[in-house]
Design a protein around this motif. Structure first.
Motif, PDB file in Angstrom:
ATOM      1  N   ASP A  44     -11.982  27.860   0.941  1.00 50.88           N
ATOM      2  CA  ASP A  44     -12.339  28.284   2.294  1.00 50.88           C
ATOM      3  C   ASP A  44     -11.430  27.717   3.379  1.00 50.88           C
ATOM      4  N   ARG A  45     -10.514  26.784   3.046  1.00 46.88           N
ATOM      5  CA  ARG A  45      -9.713  26.141   4.081  1.00 46.88           C
ATOM      6  C   ARG A  45      -8.224  26.180   3.737  1.00 46.88           C
ATOM      7  N   PHE A  46      -7.405  26.224   4.783  1.00 53.75           N
ATOM      8  CA  PHE A  46      -5.966  26.119   4.570  1.00 53.75           C
ATOM      9  C   PHE A  46      -5.310  25.424   5.748  1.00 53.75           C
ATOM     10  N   LEU A  47      -4.154  24.822   5.482  1.00 55.57           N
ATOM     11  CA  LEU A  47      -3.326  24.221   6.514  1.00 55.57           C
ATOM     12  C   LEU A  47      -2.474  25.311   7.150  1.00 55.57           C
ATOM     13  N   LEU A  48      -2.243  25.216   8.458  1.00 56.67           N
ATOM     14  CA  LEU A  48      -1.455  26.216   9.168  1.00 56.67           C
ATOM     15  C   LEU A  48      -0.546  25.526  10.178  1.00 56.67           C
ATOM     16  N   THR A  49       0.687  26.009  10.255  1.00 48.87           N
ATOM     17  CA  THR A  49       1.614  25.465  11.246  1.00 48.87           C
ATOM     18  C   THR A  49       1.116  25.814  12.648  1.00 48.87           C
ATOM     19  N   PRO A  50       1.367  24.953  13.630  1.00 47.67           N
ATOM     20  CA  PRO A  50       0.711  25.070  14.938  1.00 47.67           C
ATOM     21  C   PRO A  50       1.373  25.989  15.952  1.00 47.67           C
ATOM     22  N   GLY A  51       2.438  26.659  15.602  1.00 47.27           N
ATOM     23  CA  GLY A  51       3.120  27.524  16.557  1.00 47.27           C
ATOM     24  C   GLY A  51       4.598  27.242  16.621  1.00 47.27           C
ATOM     25  N   PHE A  52       5.063  26.251  15.880  1.00 46.26           N
ATOM     26  CA  PHE A  52       6.488  25.942  15.791  1.00 46.26           C
ATOM     27  C   PHE A  52       6.735  25.353  14.404  1.00 46.26           C
ATOM     28  N   VAL A  53       7.947  25.451  13.900  1.00 40.61           N
ATOM     29  CA  VAL A  53       8.241  24.896  12.581  1.00 40.61           C
ATOM     30  C   VAL A  53       9.511  24.055  12.558  1.00 40.61           C
ATOM     31  N   ARG A  54      10.311  24.118  13.600  1.00 43.44           N
ATOM     32  CA  ARG A  54      11.503  23.279  13.650  1.00 43.44           C
ATOM     33  C   ARG A  54      11.076  21.847  13.981  1.00 43.44           C
ATOM     34  N   GLY A  55      11.473  20.896  13.141  1.00 41.46           N
ATOM     35  CA  GLY A  55      11.062  19.521  13.361  1.00 41.46           C
ATOM     36  C   GLY A  55       9.592  19.279  13.059  1.00 41.46           C
ATOM     37  N   LEU A  56       9.013  20.110  12.211  1.00 40.21           N
ATOM     38  CA  LEU A  56       7.596  20.013  11.876  1.00 40.21           C
ATOM     39  C   LEU A  56       7.274  18.697  11.170  1.00 40.21           C
ATOM     40  N   ARG A  57       6.115  18.115  11.501  1.00 35.72           N
ATOM     41  CA  ARG A  57       5.619  16.905  10.852  1.00 35.72           C
ATOM     42  C   ARG A  57       4.261  17.190  10.217  1.00 35.72           C
ATOM     43  N   PRO A  58       3.900  16.485   9.152  1.00 35.50           N
ATOM     44  CA  PRO A  58       2.591  16.718   8.522  1.00 35.50           C
ATOM     45  C   PRO A  58       1.435  16.592   9.496  1.00 35.50           C
ATOM     46  N   THR A  59       1.543  15.675  10.443  1.00 28.88           N
ATOM     47  CA  THR A  59       0.450  15.474  11.394  1.00 28.88           C
ATOM     48  C   THR A  59       0.329  16.608  12.405  1.00 28.88           C
ATOM     49  N   ASP A  60       1.329  17.513  12.451  1.00 32.49           N
ATOM     50  CA  ASP A  60       1.265  18.660  13.351  1.00 32.49           C
ATOM     51  C   ASP A  60       0.387  19.782  12.805  1.00 32.49           C
ATOM     52  N   LEU A  61       0.120  19.762  11.512  1.00 28.89           N
ATOM     53  CA  LEU A  61      -0.573  20.870  10.872  1.00 28.89           C
ATOM     54  C   LEU A  61      -2.042  20.917  11.265  1.00 28.89           C
ATOM     55  N   ALA A  62      -2.552  22.131  11.411  1.00 29.67           N
ATOM     56  CA  ALA A  62      -3.967  22.339  11.697  1.00 29.67           C
ATOM     57  C   ALA A  62      -4.692  22.754  10.422  1.00 29.67           C
ATOM     58  N   THR A  63      -5.975  22.478  10.381  1.00 27.11           N
ATOM     59  CA  THR A  63      -6.815  22.918   9.271  1.00 27.11           C
ATOM     60  C   THR A  63      -7.772  23.986   9.794  1.00 27.11           C
ATOM     61  N   VAL A  64      -7.760  25.152   9.153  1.00 28.73           N
ATOM     62  CA  VAL A  64      -8.609  26.259   9.586  1.00 28.73           C
ATOM     63  C   VAL A  64      -9.351  26.839   8.387  1.00 28.73           C
ATOM     64  N   THR A  65     -10.410  27.598   8.664  1.00 28.42           N
ATOM     65  CA  THR A  65     -11.148  28.278   7.607  1.00 28.42           C
ATOM     66  C   THR A  65     -10.674  29.720   7.503  1.00 28.42           C
ATOM     67  N   LEU A  66     -11.021  30.356   6.405  1.00 27.94           N
ATOM     68  CA  LEU A  66     -10.651  31.757   6.230  1.00 27.94           C
ATOM     69  C   LEU A  66     -11.285  32.645   7.291  1.00 27.94           C
ATOM     70  N   ASP A  67     -12.380  32.191   7.868  1.00 33.11           N
ATOM     71  CA  ASP A  67     -13.047  32.948   8.930  1.00 33.11           C
ATOM     72  C   ASP A  67     -12.483  32.656  10.310  1.00 33.11           C
ATOM     73  N   GLY A  68     -11.465  31.785  10.369  1.00 33.44           N
ATOM     74  CA  GLY A  68     -10.794  31.555  11.638  1.00 33.44           C
ATOM     75  C   GLY A  68     -11.276  30.373  12.441  1.00 33.44           C
ATOM     76  N   GLN A  69     -12.106  29.523  11.869  1.00 35.48           N
ATOM     77  CA  GLN A  69     -12.597  28.352  12.594  1.00 35.48           C
ATOM     78  C   GLN A  69     -11.580  27.219  12.506  1.00 35.48           C
ATOM     79  N   LEU A  70     -11.240  26.643  13.640  1.00 37.74           N
ATOM     80  CA  LEU A  70     -10.327  25.499  13.678  1.00 37.74           C
ATOM     81  C   LEU A  70     -11.124  24.227  13.406  1.00 37.74           C
ATOM     82  N   LEU A  71     -10.796  23.551  12.304  1.00 38.99           N
ATOM     83  CA  LEU A  71     -11.532  22.351  11.902  1.00 38.99           C
ATOM     84  C   LEU A  71     -10.850  21.063  12.342  1.00 38.99           C
TER      85      LEU A  71
END
Length: 217
Positions: free
Chosen positions: A38-65
């Motif tokens: 039910d959950r996946f990590l998603l990049t926050p709107g940029f990927v150049r210079g991305l860090r693990p702590t930048d990633l968001a966790t969301v549900t398949l239904d679109g809820q930002l966790l």
């Protein structure tokens, strides 16, 4: 903060795309990695210079966790969710505007499988085109789901007038396939000046699979 292997691999995949030179001038992309059913990590709107702590966790239904998302990433949650729902074994998804692959998307032309890396990295068939719909819209998401239903073995689709969407078992494998597809699109366009690319002989996929098996034994 403890960084999970899944997050670390997703960041490494993003870096590998820039290293390989397959990104558009803007560097636009979005990547995700499945955490569970039910959950996946998603990049926050940029990927150049991305860090693990930048990633968001969301549900398949679109809820930002956890984390933060820019509006450009919020729009595409449904696109990633549609793939995860359609393909339970998919562990990662990458969307890019890779120039040569996007040329095929703009032309509404499926990309043929005529290079060995496509055979080796998981796309031993042409990459189909999904009809255009506004980014992240119901029209676009339904189109992706429909093509995935019609083409149950494809690991990539071209989004008409938009770009490339690739999915695989994990972030590293998916990034490898993005590179293979972009290089194949470049080769296809270059071969047109020489009279056009030529299909593989019959049995090419089986021959490549046998070679891989021999090397691994």
């Amino acid at each position: 903060m403890t960084v999970s292997p899944t997050a670390r691999q997703l960041v490494e995949a993003a870096e590998s795309l820039f290293t390989a030179g397959v990104m558009s001038h803007s560097g636009h992309a979005n990547l995700s990695a499945r955490l569970d059913s039910d959950r996946f990590l998603l990049t926050p709107g940029f990927v150049r210079g991305l860090r693990p702590t930048d990633l968001a966790t969301v549900t398949l239904d679109g809820q930002l966790l956890e984390g933060e998302l820019r509006s450009v990433s919020t729009e595409i949650i449904a696109m990633h969710s549609a793939v995860y729902r359609a393909r339970p074994r998919v562990g990662a998804i990458i969307h890019t505007h890779s120039p040569a692959a996007t040329a095929f998307a703009v032309a509404h032309r499926p990309l043929p499988c005529r290079t060995e890396p496509m055979l080796r990295f998981g796309q031993p068939e042409d990459v189909p085109v999904v009809p255009w719909g506004p980014r992240g819209s119901d029209v676009s998401v339904r189109g992706i789901a429909s093509v995935l239903s019609q083409r149950p073995t494809t690991s990539a689709v071209l989004l008409a007038n938009h770009g490339l969407l690739v999915f695989g078992p994990d972030s590293a494998a998916t990034a490898h396939l993005v590179v293979a597809i972009e290089e194949s699109a470049e080769a296809e366009l270059a071969a047109a000046a020489l009279g056009g690319a030529v299909d593989f002989p019959a049995g090419a996929l089986a021959d490549v699979q046998a070679a891989i098996a021999r090397a691994a034994s």
